[in-house]
Design an enzyme around this catalytic site. Structure first.
Site, mmCIF file in Angstrom:
data_model
loop_
_atom_site.group_PDB
_atom_site.id
_atom_site.type_symbol
_atom_site.label_atom_id
_atom_site.label_comp_id
_atom_site.label_asym_id
_atom_site.label_seq_id
_atom_site.Cartn_x
_atom_site.Cartn_y
_atom_site.Cartn_z
ATOM 1 N N ASP A 1 1.603 -6.858 -1.466
ATOM 2 C CA ASP A 1 2.865 -6.777 -1.766
ATOM 3 C C ASP A 1 4.043 -6.757 -0.038
ATOM 4 O O ASP A 1 3.539 -6.246 0.310
ATOM 5 C CB ASP A 1 3.875 -6.333 -2.919
ATOM 6 C CG ASP A 1 4.857 -5.809 -3.654
ATOM 7 O OD1 ASP A 1 5.295 -6.754 -3.538
ATOM 8 O OD2 ASP A 1 5.803 -5.387 -2.650
ATOM 9 N N GLU B 1 1.405 -12.057 0.115
ATOM 10 C CA GLU B 1 2.808 -12.139 -0.195
ATOM 11 C C GLU B 1 3.959 -11.854 1.354
ATOM 12 O O GLU B 1 3.959 -10.953 1.672
ATOM 13 C CB GLU B 1 3.220 -11.783 -1.072
ATOM 14 C CG GLU B 1 4.681 -11.717 -2.046
ATOM 15 C CD GLU B 1 5.056 -10.738 -2.113
ATOM 16 O OE1 GLU B 1 7.389 -11.398 -3.028
ATOM 17 O OE2 GLU B 1 6.158 -9.750 -1.431
HETATM 18 C C1 NOJ Z 1 7.861 -8.389 -4.152
HETATM 19 C C2 NOJ Z 1 6.992 -7.980 -5.165
HETATM 20 O O1 NOJ Z 1 6.351 -9.409 -6.089
HETATM 21 C C3 NOJ Z 1 8.493 -7.838 -6.668
HETATM 22 O O2 NOJ Z 1 8.435 -7.912 -7.687
HETATM 23 C C4 NOJ Z 1 8.835 -6.673 -5.823
HETATM 24 O O3 NOJ Z 1 10.668 -5.966 -6.325
HETATM 25 C C5 NOJ Z 1 9.337 -6.286 -4.400
HETATM 26 N N1 NOJ Z 1 7.862 -6.980 -3.324
HETATM 27 C C6 NOJ Z 1 9.091 -5.214 -3.471
HETATM 28 O O4 NOJ Z 1 8.214 -4.084 -4.153
#
Ligand code: NOJ
Length: 535
Positions: A201, A275
């Protein structure tokens, strides 16, 4: 010859556990619920599941606010349930990818609580970004949280802490070696429990620079970072080059270390996907250099218009940029953070695009419910739980629409998802979109996905690169068709609202909607549809 690692061209099914299947009637999906539906997942033809966070969490941000990364939140079950899920997945030859959240913890994590207690100047505070207020009492800088509002929250003794997301998600200070040591412990914990990989993440956010420096246009930057704010693309791109907290060189040093950790598990082929929302697009390839991570998400298709030129550019760019580091792209049409593809571009278009993408080299990610063609759930403001909605006083609706629980069976809501009241309401209009109803209909989206994924495995995985057909400015003669060949398959997508002739050769093996006719030796592709031909 050594076969390609399992993840190289895998199809990966993203499960948002809270919305998948509720095994105990409390209205929220859970790990035993996921385990109970693994046959359904396996029958879809995917290779792996990615589970969004299920760790101990006050759930202020759908579990991306982790209070203990090495335990399961009671709302989802317990560690034995996690072990059972992994074991049952492996029994079906499905790999399991866990979501790891290294940019921040929840404010309920024991480290943050200790930092509050220990006070300014303590080593406990050095695990986060605590600073004194400016002389006039304002926060240390003017950054805006990605969820709206200031990026800083003040604690009782007057110091502020940094949070790029919700105030309940304090950012970790990755310059403190304790932080990496703790995350490596977490990675090993889940690998030892059996997981096969990680989705990382906010992978681009861990390292910050110039934390005490104001941004010249914080609101502009905040808008540029939002997918739901329209903006001239040149203005947006220029702003995206100025983010002081994303894509710093230091993040790569972290992933080099992690890669060594993953590789130390040898034949288990532990993988990680980043991500990373970065700009310019070439920067994404740095995350997948040979000594870093295995995959990086390509988010372009979450926002791309259903337009041949746009889609050609996205596909071409992603394949060619990844090739410079010997990596393959990833493809995702939906996820838990963005509107569902069927709502965004239309039902038929969503099916056509899925079939187009399943032919491409690389990994395909499918967000649970996408295979059913689900639209976004229609919600009342009073239903919404996303911190984006709450922090912007409802100005931004947030992501709950994509997170409405899955409809499984029966004729009345909540369609077998739960025996209780689902945490977000499921519309009665989803009656014909349940798993049960789509299984009974050979023309359903579910059957299209199952058939396509089977054919993908048979003819396309490992089939090498693509050749664009009908050479012209951007790979096709008219603006209506986009087509390529790969291995023995020719893929033709008709983006227009009328049937279009094409010269593809071979036998039709699948079409996303409508009927492919033959006319004067040519094939006629239905409107808003994709077809595959086998040579
Ligand atoms: C990306 C995640 O996919 C999302 O759902 C989240 O709110 C943010 N990162 C913060 O962790």
């Amino acid at each position: 010859m050594k076969s390609a690692p399992w993840w190289k061209e895998a199809t990966i099914y993203q499960i948002y556990p809270r919305s998948f299947f509720d095994s105990n009637g409390d209205g929220e999906g859970d790990l035993p619920g996921v385990t109970s539906q693994l046959d359904y997942v396996k029958n879809l033809g995917v290779d792996a599941i990615w589970l969004s966070p299920f760790y101990t969490s006050p759930n202020k941000d759908g579990g991306y606010d982790v209070a203990n990364p090495r335990d399961v939140d009671p709302r989802f079950g317990n560690l034995d349930d996690a072990k059972e899920l992994i074991a049952q997945a492996h029994k079906r030859n499905l790999r399991v990818i866990a979501d790891i959240v290294p940019n921040h913890f929840s404010d309920q994590h024991e480290w943050f609580q200790a930092a509050l207690d220990a006070g300014r100047g303590s080593k406990e505070r050095e695990r986060f970004h605590f600073y004194d207020a400016n002389e006039d009492g304002t926060p240390p800088n003017n950054w805006i949280s990605l969820f709206g509002g200031p990026s800083w929250t003040q604690v009782a003794d007057g110091q502020f802490y940094l949070h790029l997301f919700d105030s309940s998600q304090p950012d970790l200070n990755w310059e403190n070696p304790e932080v990496n040591a703790d995350f490596e412990k977490t990675l090993r914990f889940w690998i030892d429990l059996g997981v096969d990989g990680f989705r990382i993440d906010v992978a681009h956010g861990l390292v910050k620079e110039d934390v005490l420096t104001n941004h010249p246009d914080p609101q502009g930057l905040s808008n540029a970072l939002r997918l739901d704010v329209a903006m001239d693309s040149e203005v947006r791109n220029a702003l995206l080059l100025t983010v002081p907290y994303f894509d710093r060189q230091g993040v790569h040093e972290i992933y080099k270390k992690w890669r060594k950790l993953f590789d130390s598990y040898g034949e288990r082929e532990i993988m990680a996907v980043a991500e990373a929302w970065v700009h310019p697009p070439v920067n994404a390839t740095r995350y997948v250099r040979a000594d870093e991570l295995h995959q990086v998400f390509n988010f372009d298709l979450l926002t791309a218009e259903f337009d041949s030129k746009v889609l050609f550019d996205v596909v071409e760019r992603s394949i060619s940029l990844n090739a410079t580091v010997n990596a393959l792209p990833t493809w995702a049409l939906s996820n838990h953070d963005s509107p569902r593809v069927a709502s965004r571009i239309g039902e038929e278009q969503a099916r056509a695009l899925a079939l187009f993408v399943f032919g491409l080299p690389g990994s395909a990610y499918v967000f649970a419910g996408q295979e059913l063609g689900l639209p976004d759930g229609q919600l009342q403001d009073s239903d919404r739980q996303d911190p984006t909605f709450l922090r912007t006083n409802g100005q931004i609706k947030g992501r709950d629409g994509a997170r409405v629980p899955l409809p499984w069976s029966g004729n009345t809501t909540p369609f077998g998802f739960s025996t209780g009241k689902p945490w977000l309401p499921i519309s009665q209009s989803w009656k014909d979109l349940t798993v049960e109803s789509e299984l009974a209909d050979p023309k359903s989206s579910l059957h299209l996905y199952r058939n396509a994924l089977e054919l993908r495995k048979e003819f396309l995985v490992g089939a090498g690169g693509i050749t664009w057909l009908e050479s012209s400015q951007h790979g096709h003669k008219s603006d209506s068709l986009l087509s390529y060949s790969r291995g023995a398959i020719t893929v033709v997508m008709n983006l227009s609202d009328s049937a279009e002739e094409c010269e593809a050769e071979g036998k039709l093996i699948i079409v996303s909607g409508g009927t492919v006719d033959a006319r004067d030796g040519k094939k006629v592709i239905p409107a808003r549809s994709t077809a595959w031909f086998l040579a």
